[in-house]
Design an enzyme around this catalytic site. Structure first.
Site, PDB file in Angstrom:
ATOM      1  N   ALA A 184      14.682 -32.223 -14.384  1.00  0.00           N
ATOM      2  CA  ALA A 184      16.118 -32.321 -14.088  1.00  0.00           C
ATOM      3  C   ALA A 184      16.817 -33.508 -14.768  1.00  0.00           C
ATOM      4  CB  ALA A 184      16.400 -32.346 -12.586  1.00  0.00           C
ATOM      5  N   ALA A 185      16.091 -34.267 -15.585  1.00  0.00           N
ATOM      6  CA  ALA A 185      16.758 -35.364 -16.302  1.00  0.00           C
ATOM      7  C   ALA A 185      17.850 -34.802 -17.211  1.00  0.00           C
ATOM      8  CB  ALA A 185      15.746 -36.162 -17.115  1.00  0.00           C
ATOM      9  N   GLY A 186      17.556 -33.667 -17.843  1.00  0.00           N
ATOM     10  CA  GLY A 186      18.561 -33.018 -18.695  1.00  0.00           C
ATOM     11  C   GLY A 186      19.759 -32.545 -17.882  1.00  0.00           C
ATOM     12  N   ASP A 187      19.515 -32.143 -16.652  1.00  0.00           N
ATOM     13  CA  ASP A 187      20.619 -31.700 -15.790  1.00  0.00           C
ATOM     14  C   ASP A 187      21.501 -32.888 -15.393  1.00  0.00           C
ATOM     15  OD1 ASP A 187      19.561 -29.133 -15.907  1.00  0.00           O
ATOM     16  OD2 ASP A 187      18.313 -29.452 -14.136  1.00  0.00           O
TER      17      ASP A 187
ATOM     18  N   ASN B 291      17.484 -22.193  -8.056  1.00  0.00           N
ATOM     19  CA  ASN B 291      16.069 -21.837  -7.838  1.00  0.00           C
ATOM     20  C   ASN B 291      15.480 -22.696  -6.741  1.00  0.00           C
ATOM     21  OD1 ASN B 291      16.106 -20.206 -10.191  1.00  0.00           O
ATOM     22  ND2 ASN B 291      15.495 -21.945 -11.466  1.00  0.00           N
TER      23      ASN B 291
ATOM     24  N   THR C  27      19.526 -34.313 -27.396  1.00  0.00           N
ATOM     25  CA  THR C  27      18.828 -35.266 -26.524  1.00  0.00           C
ATOM     26  C   THR C  27      17.425 -35.498 -27.084  1.00  0.00           C
ATOM     27  OG1 THR C  27      18.100 -33.486 -25.049  1.00  0.00           O
ATOM     28  CG2 THR C  27      20.155 -34.589 -24.483  1.00  0.00           C
TER      29      THR C  27
ATOM     30  N   LYS D 115      18.748 -25.013 -12.931  1.00  0.00           N
ATOM     31  CA  LYS D 115      19.580 -25.843 -13.803  1.00  0.00           C
ATOM     32  C   LYS D 115      21.051 -25.818 -13.393  1.00  0.00           C
ATOM     33  CE  LYS D 115      16.391 -25.297 -17.630  1.00  0.00           C
ATOM     34  NZ  LYS D 115      15.624 -26.504 -17.322  1.00  0.00           N
ATOM     35  N   GLY D 116      21.548 -24.663 -12.957  1.00  0.00           N
ATOM     36  CA  GLY D 116      22.957 -24.573 -12.573  1.00  0.00           C
ATOM     37  C   GLY D 116      23.242 -25.389 -11.319  1.00  0.00           C
TER      38      GLY D 116
ATOM     39  N   ASN E  36      21.406 -27.723  -9.988  1.00  0.00           N
ATOM     40  CA  ASN E  36      21.172 -29.151 -10.264  1.00  0.00           C
ATOM     41  C   ASN E  36      22.396 -29.785 -10.922  1.00  0.00           C
ATOM     42  OD1 ASN E  36      18.555 -28.952  -9.338  1.00  0.00           O
ATOM     43  ND2 ASN E  36      17.627 -28.828 -11.386  1.00  0.00           N
TER      44      ASN E  36
ATOM     45  N   GLU F 170      20.046 -19.860 -17.658  1.00  0.00           N
ATOM     46  CA  GLU F 170      19.134 -19.250 -16.675  1.00  0.00           C
ATOM     47  C   GLU F 170      19.786 -18.074 -15.952  1.00  0.00           C
ATOM     48  OE1 GLU F 170      15.841 -22.630 -15.472  1.00  0.00           O
ATOM     49  OE2 GLU F 170      17.553 -22.370 -14.147  1.00  0.00           O
TER      50      GLU F 170
HETATM   51  O1  RIB Z   1      16.038 -28.453 -15.235  1.00  0.00           O
HETATM   52  C1  RIB Z   1      15.147 -28.452 -14.153  1.00  0.00           C
HETATM   53  C2  RIB Z   1      15.157 -27.111 -13.479  1.00  0.00           C
HETATM   54  O2  RIB Z   1      14.647 -26.139 -14.352  1.00  0.00           O
HETATM   55  C3  RIB Z   1      14.313 -27.023 -12.245  1.00  0.00           C
HETATM   56  O3  RIB Z   1      15.005 -27.429 -11.100  1.00  0.00           O
HETATM   57  C4  RIB Z   1      13.883 -25.578 -12.246  1.00  0.00           C
HETATM   58  O4  RIB Z   1      14.432 -24.828 -11.203  1.00  0.00           O
HETATM   59  C5  RIB Z   1      14.276 -25.020 -13.591  1.00  0.00           C
HETATM   60  O5  RIB Z   1      15.400 -24.255 -13.507  1.00  0.00           O
END
Ligand code: RIB
Length: 296
Positions: free
Chosen positions: A241-244, A12, A211, A41-42, A44, A139
């Site tokens: 994006a901390a979870g990513d 995204n 988490t 999310k992907g 990231n 997503e």
């Molecule tokens: O996890 C963060 C992400 O969630 C963002 O970068 C946004 O694009 C959404 O997908």
């Protein structure tokens, strides 16, 4: 050799508004600033896996618009293998994000091209089968996630599902997940309970990481360990994006053969390193940055 982490997921363009506080429904709030940066999310998690030391491959779809060009460039610049990235005619995925001064956020995603990633080609299946770990989120269409996990499992590739954004999970998907990563809200939605129910989650998948934000993470496995893994304390600027960062670091550490409790501890350090900076893909920590927090 560094583990090969295959990520099947979304990309995204993040449109991020910064304000003292998040607006209430129907309210307009005068903001502080606006920034635009690649996310999803992907994407990231693919970038985070590459920065954390994995050999990352991204399977997904970008649009034919200028956002797609930037998303592709961002992935490549991070060293992610995009040889199989699809371009679909039309709009790329977009996330509208609001961040307040306490580092909390709210996110709305318009899926765009991500919704066209509805099946897997034979070539994409081959990529999955050649990985050490498959990493998915929610997503993209759930049928694609299911097909990817099924292909990976059949080939003995470990599968991690980060069930975000949460939705109903088909039995065929859960049957092919080795490790589920969820936050408290996602855990409650999946199990239909009012508090995170670890035993209900472990009835669905063999391993779970819950988490808990500033409280760290809880790792549990079926008929096995159940441990709290404390968080690292850092000053938070933005939790996006901390979870990513967490999930990707977990995949890399598990792919490297580290014990899962140790892997969760290292992933906690990755999540902490991420929240120190504003944004999604540009806040994802390098291996050195993760190690620095880990050693603190
Ligand atoms: O996890 C963060 C992400 O969630 C963002 O970068 C946004 O694009 C959404 O997908």
């Amino acid at each position: 050799m560094a583990p090969r982490i295959v990520v099947a997921g979304s990309a995204n363009m993040d449109l991020v508004g910064l304000a003292e506080r998040l607006p209430l429904p129907g309210e307009t709030v005068l903001g502080d600033d606006f920034v635009m940066m690649p996310g999803g999310k992907g994407a990231n998690q693919a970038i985070a896996a590459a920065r954390a030391g994995g050999r990352a491959v991204f399977l997904g779809a970008i649009g034919s618009d200028s956002f797609g060009v930037t998303l592709n460039a961002r992935l490549n610049a991070a060293g992610v293998d995009t040889a199989h990235l699809r371009t679909s005619y039309g709009a790329s995925g977009v996330a509208v994000i609001m961040v307040d001064r306490a580092a909390e956020n709210s996110i709305l995603v318009a899926p765009g091209a991500n919704s066209t990633f509805r099946d897997l080609t034979a070539a994409e299946e081959q990529v999955i089968v050649g990985g050490d770990v498959l990493l998915c989120q929610l997503e993209i269409p759930v049928e694609t996630v299911t097909a990817a996990c099924r292909a990976a499992r059949a080939a003995g590739v470990r599968t991690i599902l980060n069930a975000a954004p949460v939705r109903e999970l088909p039995a065929d998907l859960l049957a092919n997940v080795d490790l589920l990563v969820v936050n408290e809200v996602e855990a409650q939605t999946i199990t239909g309970s009012t508090s995170p129910d670890m035993s209900a989650l472990l009835a669905l998948v063999p391993r779970v990481v819950l988490t808990l934000g500033g409280a760290g993470s809880r790792y549990a496995e079926r008929d096995g360990r159940d441990e709290m893994v404390p968080a690292f304390v850092v000053e938070a600027t933005d939790t996006t994006a901390a979870g990513d960062a967490f999930t990707a670091a977990l995949a890399v550490a598990w792919g490297e053969g580290r014990d899962l409790i140790e892997a969760v501890r290292w992933a906690n350090a990755a999540g902490a390193a991420c929240v120190r900076k504003l944004g999604a893909s540009n806040a994802l920590p390098t291996r050195a940055e993760i190690d620095e927090v880990f050693a603190s």
